[in-house]
Design an enzyme around this catalytic site. Structure first.
Site, short mmCIF file in Angstrom:
data_model
loop_
_atom_site.label_atom_id
_atom_site.label_comp_id
_atom_site.label_asym_id
_atom_site.label_seq_id
_atom_site.Cartn_x
_atom_site.Cartn_y
_atom_site.Cartn_z
CE LYS A 1 20.69 -12.81 20.21
NZ LYS A 1 22.10 -12.80 20.58
NE ARG B 1 23.65 -9.09 17.37
CZ ARG B 1 23.66 -7.94 18.03
NH1 ARG B 1 23.64 -7.92 19.33
NH2 ARG B 1 23.68 -6.81 17.38
N GLY C 1 24.61 -12.83 27.90
CA GLY C 1 25.97 -12.37 28.16
C GLY C 1 26.99 -13.48 28.36
CG MET D 1 27.75 -18.59 24.86
SD MET D 1 26.94 -19.83 23.86
CE MET D 1 25.27 -19.23 23.80
NE ARG E 1 16.13 -12.12 25.87
CZ ARG E 1 17.42 -12.00 26.07
NH1 ARG E 1 18.25 -12.85 25.57
NH2 ARG E 1 17.90 -11.01 26.77
CG HIS F 1 15.56 -31.24 61.65
ND1 HIS F 1 14.54 -32.13 61.86
CD2 HIS F 1 15.37 -30.23 62.50
CE1 HIS F 1 13.77 -31.67 62.81
NE2 HIS F 1 14.25 -30.51 63.23
NE ARG G 1 8.87 -35.21 58.38
CZ ARG G 1 8.85 -34.55 57.22
NH1 ARG G 1 8.19 -33.42 57.11
NH2 ARG G 1 9.50 -35.03 56.17
NE ARG H 1 6.78 -39.87 60.23
CZ ARG H 1 7.83 -39.27 59.64
NH1 ARG H 1 8.19 -39.65 58.43
NH2 ARG H 1 8.46 -38.30 60.25
CD GLU I 1 9.80 -43.76 55.40
OE1 GLU I 1 10.27 -42.65 55.17
OE2 GLU I 1 9.23 -44.06 56.47
CB SER J 1 2.11 -41.92 52.21
OG SER J 1 2.69 -40.65 52.03
N GLY K 1 7.52 -42.05 50.92
CA GLY K 1 8.45 -41.18 51.66
C GLY K 1 9.71 -41.09 50.82
CB THR K 2 10.32 -39.43 47.61
OG1 THR K 2 9.62 -38.25 48.01
CG2 THR K 2 9.42 -40.30 46.77
CG ASN K 3 12.24 -36.49 52.20
OD1 ASN K 3 12.22 -35.99 51.08
ND2 ASN K 3 11.56 -36.00 53.21
CG ASP K 4 13.92 -42.05 55.20
OD1 ASP K 4 15.14 -41.93 55.44
OD2 ASP K 4 13.04 -41.68 56.00
CB CYS L 1 4.24 -37.45 52.57
SG CYS L 1 5.04 -38.91 53.26
CE1 TYR M 1 -0.94 -37.96 50.16
CE2 TYR M 1 -2.61 -39.59 49.62
CZ TYR M 1 -1.54 -39.18 50.40
OH TYR M 1 -1.08 -39.97 51.41
C1 PEP Z 1 10.39 -39.33 53.75
O1 PEP Z 1 11.28 -40.11 54.11
O2 PEP Z 1 10.23 -39.00 52.57
C2 PEP Z 1 9.50 -38.71 54.73
C3 PEP Z 1 8.50 -37.96 54.34
O3 PEP Z 1 9.79 -38.91 56.04
P1 PEP Z 1 10.92 -38.09 56.81
O4 PEP Z 1 11.40 -37.01 55.93
O5 PEP Z 1 10.29 -37.57 58.06
O6 PEP Z 1 11.93 -39.14 57.07
MG MG Z 2 11.15 -40.96 56.08
#
Ligand code: PEP
Ligand code: MG
Length: 894
Positions: free
Chosen positions: A36, A106, A115, A117, A358, A476, A582, A638, A767, A786, A788-791, A853, A873
């Site tokens: 502001k 203000r 709204g 503060m 703004r 899941h 998968r 996979r 992973e 690749s 597997g950033t979840n695991d 992935c 990618y």
């Molecule tokens: C992961 O682990 O990032 C992955 C892509 O495999 P999943 O989620 O099936 O374990």
């Molecule tokens: Mg995995």
């Protein structure tokens, strides 16, 4: 003057003036002056009619907290100097009994927190100035009404006097005069009310209402600083992910009055429609009112389009002129800011003043249209247009969403995690089977489960939406739902499900199979009843933005898909291949699950191979479908990943049924199920470990891939499979399985007498932290990585991805974590492993193809990171493909 002890260290310049005499600030000083403050300075500089004032920096707020809630030295003296300058410029005097200067105070942080503060208006009125104000305006009612508002607001905000104490006094006076409306109280009544309000202050705060205007100002500034840390502000920042700000700035500005008579008014407006993006001024105003009346909804405002019809007894053209001024200001602002503006204005006796501007918040659809229109209007370049659209907001264009008008009047029952965007309504179904049956019978159902397991997949697919009471964003249910673009709210902990009784309760309300609920997967909200929704329209503008994004991005964008339908849809959204297919999802449908269970229950290789033989044709058919849908583009398949017990029935009834089908004793099924039970299945016998123990599984899957490829090639369909081996932790695991896969490829070629080239590459998922740490060794056996950033997140933090929601909210609330690391990549920790593995992998194998992935592949912030560390990618669920394309372009342009 407030006797506040000032011991804090003096920061640099603390007060930035804006007015005719001088303007210290600029529009790009948002971090220091708040949004502001920076924009008030900027608007003043470009000659717009802004009441003069000054901004106290956000650094002063930070210093105030750093020094145990004490003002930085010299702050009040600087404010006093600025007030003197205001007096000079306006010809008014703070606290004067003939020509008083009144101020508004203000808040205003670098990021807008609407709204959240504190604000104080009419500051500077006291027992003398109110007389001056009455004389100056010739309107005694207005003067005392303003004074009672100040005492009330000041009491509320600064002195924390309970609001009802003021209300009670107002009610008494109205009763004594026999009137109901505030506006009907006589002038004498208002004068008496001011006196009573002062008594309320004395009683509750133990002090007299401050008559010294500078003391009022000091306390008001402190109240604004203090409001930075009040609960609602802290919670808002957490929800919005606002981090790294010093504090709030304080804007002290000359008051202008929209409530002085019929030639006065106030309003808020957007320079274009924020819902649709249409280039049409969109706003509302109220005649004879103060700004807060518009936002508080006390009276119903009129559309700005009606403004030209507004005529005051003493000024017949007030509306026409104000409207013309607003239209001129729209052009000036858009030319200057090159974006849609959200403005507040006040008209005092026919003259229009700007109180705020703004960048306007807008829907995803509006963001796309406005960006495209502004390129056409030559206001911005293509690159700017690409950078400006919040990538995540594209989701709103791809999925049905609740009609904002319908949603406005509904109150959510509870809020869970926005696991998969979209909007859905239906009657609750409490098991997957029930969801399937009732859907087939023509009902629209929402699958309501504590959590979902792969066995529920059919029910999830059939349901209009999914609601779970536990589970996180990578559970899941969430992963599968996002893949299908199916609306899902997960982890709604307040939903208590009685599966047997076929009902759930949430905050005291009970819902059974005949009650309709609506869920918003974009916000996590759960509602009672049906809320109308609107279908997405993929307009030409959307395609234009995507074309621009593709021109600038460096990252390829693939999709996570395991059916031809998903593959096709993702292709339509611009996917350049499949980054993760998968295969386990393919084993649940119809007869396949029986063959799969037979394979798992087999006690020797021969029986296992016999069961796998039954699965082979299904797999081959699936792959032919997917490769065809993705022809000419790579498909990373996979191999089987989850622990085998996930495929088995766990209750006695289903176990008996399975025993019957397989012609074995129920005890055999039972004992094999308990044999496969693991304490920590996600750390157990899964991923590549399955193929080490049961190589025949890999052989069947690779055979299906190769045979499907050959079928495609013969049909002149250019299939480009890539085999991906999951959960590798050592080079040796990969070496063994790679050798087996290569041997299988050759065997199938021979068996099929295929002599052409197949070019099937073999790579691995990274992973497991050990794989990242030894990526140079692993790379020797891999054609690609690749992530597997979840695991990888699960194993790096040691948080179970399925149970994390039990404690994650506490971690976020206590600011241990800024955000859910399963949603947005933890770039400092997990990201370090990714960065290192890319570098080590490419050192061992030049130009090694690397992708991601995990679910992070569709999260804009994580996509930025992937660009920075040089991945080739990202791969994400089909509906997030456009988001990833745009985010990748933004990363390349930033
Ligand atoms: C992961 O682990 O990032 C992955 C892509 O495999 P999943 O989620 O099936 O374990
Ligand atoms: Mg995995």
């Amino acid at each position: 003057m407030a006797k506040k002890k000032s011991t804090a260290k003096k920061t640099d310049k603390m007060v930035y003036y804006f007015g005719k005499t001088k303007t210290d600030g600029k529009g790009d000083m948002k971090m220091l002056l708040g949004g502001k403050g920076a924009n008030l300075a900027e608007m003043t500089s470009i000659g717009l009619p802004v009441p003069a004032g000054f901004t106290i920096t956000t650094e002063c707020c930070a210093a105030y907290y750093k020094n145990k809630r004490k003002f930085p030295t010299g702050l009040l003296a600087d404010c006093e100097k600025a007030v003197k300058l205001l007096e000079k410029e306006t010809g008014k005097k703070f606290g004067s009994n003939s020509n008083p200067l009144l101020l508004s105070v203000r808040s205003g942080a670098a990021v807008s927190m609407p709204g959240m503060m504190n604000t104080i208006l009419n500051l500077g009125l006291n027992d003398e100035a109110v007389v001056g104000m009455a004389n100056m305006s010739g309107n005694e009612r207005f003067a005392y009404d303003s004074y009672r508002r100040l005492i009330n607001m000041y009491g509320d905000v600064v002195l924390e006097v309970p609001h009802h104490a003021f209300e009670a006094e107002f009610d008494k006076i109205k009763a004594s005069e026999g009137v109901h409306e505030d506006n009907d109280v006589s002038i004498q009544g208002l004068i008496k009310l001011c006196a009573e309000y002062k008594k309320v202050v004395k009683k509750h705060a133990g002090i007299d209402f401050p008559q010294d205007p500078m003391e009022q100002l000091a306390l008001a500034i402190e109240a604004v600083f203090a409001s930075w840390m009040i609960d609602k502000a802290v919670i808002y920042r957490r929800i919005e992910g606002i981090i790294g700000l010093a504090g709030t700035a304080v804007n002290v500005q000359t008051m202008v009055f929209g409530n002085m008579g019929d030639d006065c008014g106030t309003g808020v407006a957007f320079t274009r429609n924020p819902a649709t993006g249409q280039n049409k001024f969109y706003g509302e105003f109220l005649i004879n009112a103060q700004g807060e009346d518009v936002v508080a909804g006390i009276r119903t405002p009129q559309p700005v389009a009606e403004m030209p019809k507004w005529k005051a007894p003493n000024n017949k053209t007030v509306g026409k002129e104000a409207h013309a001024t607003l239209m001129k200001i729209k052009t000036t602002l858009e030319k200057h800011y090159k974006d849609v503006q959200d403005i507040e204005f006040t008209i005092e006796q026919g003259k229009l003043y700007m109180l705020q501007t703004r960048n306007g918040k807008r829907t995803g659809a509006a963001a796309v249209k406005i960006a495209c229109d502004m390129v056409k209007e030559k206001l911005i370049s293509e690159k700017e247009a690409v950078k400006r659209i919040p990538a995540g907001d594209l989701t709103q264009l791809l999925l049905p969403s609740f009609d904002p008008a319908a949603k406005k009047s509904a109150k959510p029952l509870t809020i869970g995690l926005p696991a998969s965007p979209g909007a859905a309504f239906g009657k609750p179904a409490f098991s997957a089977e029930e969801a399937v049956d009732r859907t087939h019978a023509g009902e629209q159902v929402i699958l309501v489960r504590k959590e979902t397991s792969p066995e529920d997949v059919d029910g999830m697919h059939n349901a209009a939406g999914i609601l779970t009471s536990t589970g996180g964003m990578t559970s899941h249910a969430a992963v599968v739902a996002r893949g299908w673009g199916k609306c899902c709210v997960a982890g709604a902990g307040e939903v208590h499900i009685n599966e047997k009784g076929k009902k759930f309760t949430v905050n005291g309300k009970t819902f059974g199979v005949n009650d309709v609920i609506s869920i918003d997967g974009s916000t996590g909200e759960v509602f009672s009843g049906e809320i109308a929704s609107v279908e997405p329209k993929l307009s030409g503008d959307f395609a234009t933005v995507m074309k621009w994004a593709d021109k600038y991005r460096k990252l390829d964008v693939r999709t996570n898909a395991d059916s031809p339908a998903d593959a096709k849809r993702a292709r339509q959204f611009g996917a350049q291949g499949i980054g993760l297919c998968r295969t386990e999802h393919m084993f649940f449908e119809g007869d396949r699950i029986t063959a799969m269970r037979e394979m798992i229950l087999a006690e020797n290789v021969a029986d296992r191979e016999a069961a796998l033989k039954k699965l082979l044709p299904y797999q081959r058919k699936d792959f032919v479908g997917i490769f065809t849908a993705m022809k000419n583009l790579p498909v990373t398949v996979r191999l089987l990943d989850p622990p085998l017990h996930e495929f088995l029935p766990h209750d006695a009834k289903s176990q008996n049924e399975l025993a019957k089908i397989l012609g074995v004793k129920p005890a055999t099924v039972k004992s094999r199920v308990s044999q496969l039970h693991e304490m920590n299945p996600m750390l157990g016998h899964r991923g590549c470990r399955l193929s080490i123990t049961y190589p025949e599984i890999l052989v069947m899957q690779v055979t299906a891939i190769v045979e499907a490829t050959i079928v495609c090639k013969k049909k002149k369909v250019n299939a480009q499979p890539e085999i991906m081996i999951p959960l590798v932790g050592t080079k040796q695991e990969l070496a063994q399985l790679r050798a087996l896969a290569e041997e299988t490829i050759e065997n199938v070629k021979k068996a099929k007498k295929y002599t052409g080239k197949l070019d099937i590459t073999i790579g691995t998922m990274i992973e497991i932290p050990r794989a990242a740490l030894t990526a140079d060794e692993v790379a020797e056996e891999a054609d690609f990585f690749s992530f597997g950033t979840n695991d990888l997140t699960q194993l790096t933090f040691g948080y179970s991805r399925d149970d994390v929601n039990g404690f994650l909210p506490d971690y976020i609330n206590n600011e241990i974590l800024e955000r859910d690391p399963f949603q947005s990549l933890d770039t400092t920790g997990v990201g370090q492993l990714v960065e290192m593995a890319v570098a080590k992998g490419r050192k061992a194998k030049k130009g090694l193809k690397c992708g991601i992935c995990g679910e992070h592949g569709g999260d804009p912030a994580s996509v930025f990171f992937c660009h920075e560390v040089g991945l080739n990618y990202v791969s994400c669920s089909p509906f997030r493909v456009p988001i990833a394309r745009l985010a990748a372009a933004q990363a390349a342009l930033s």
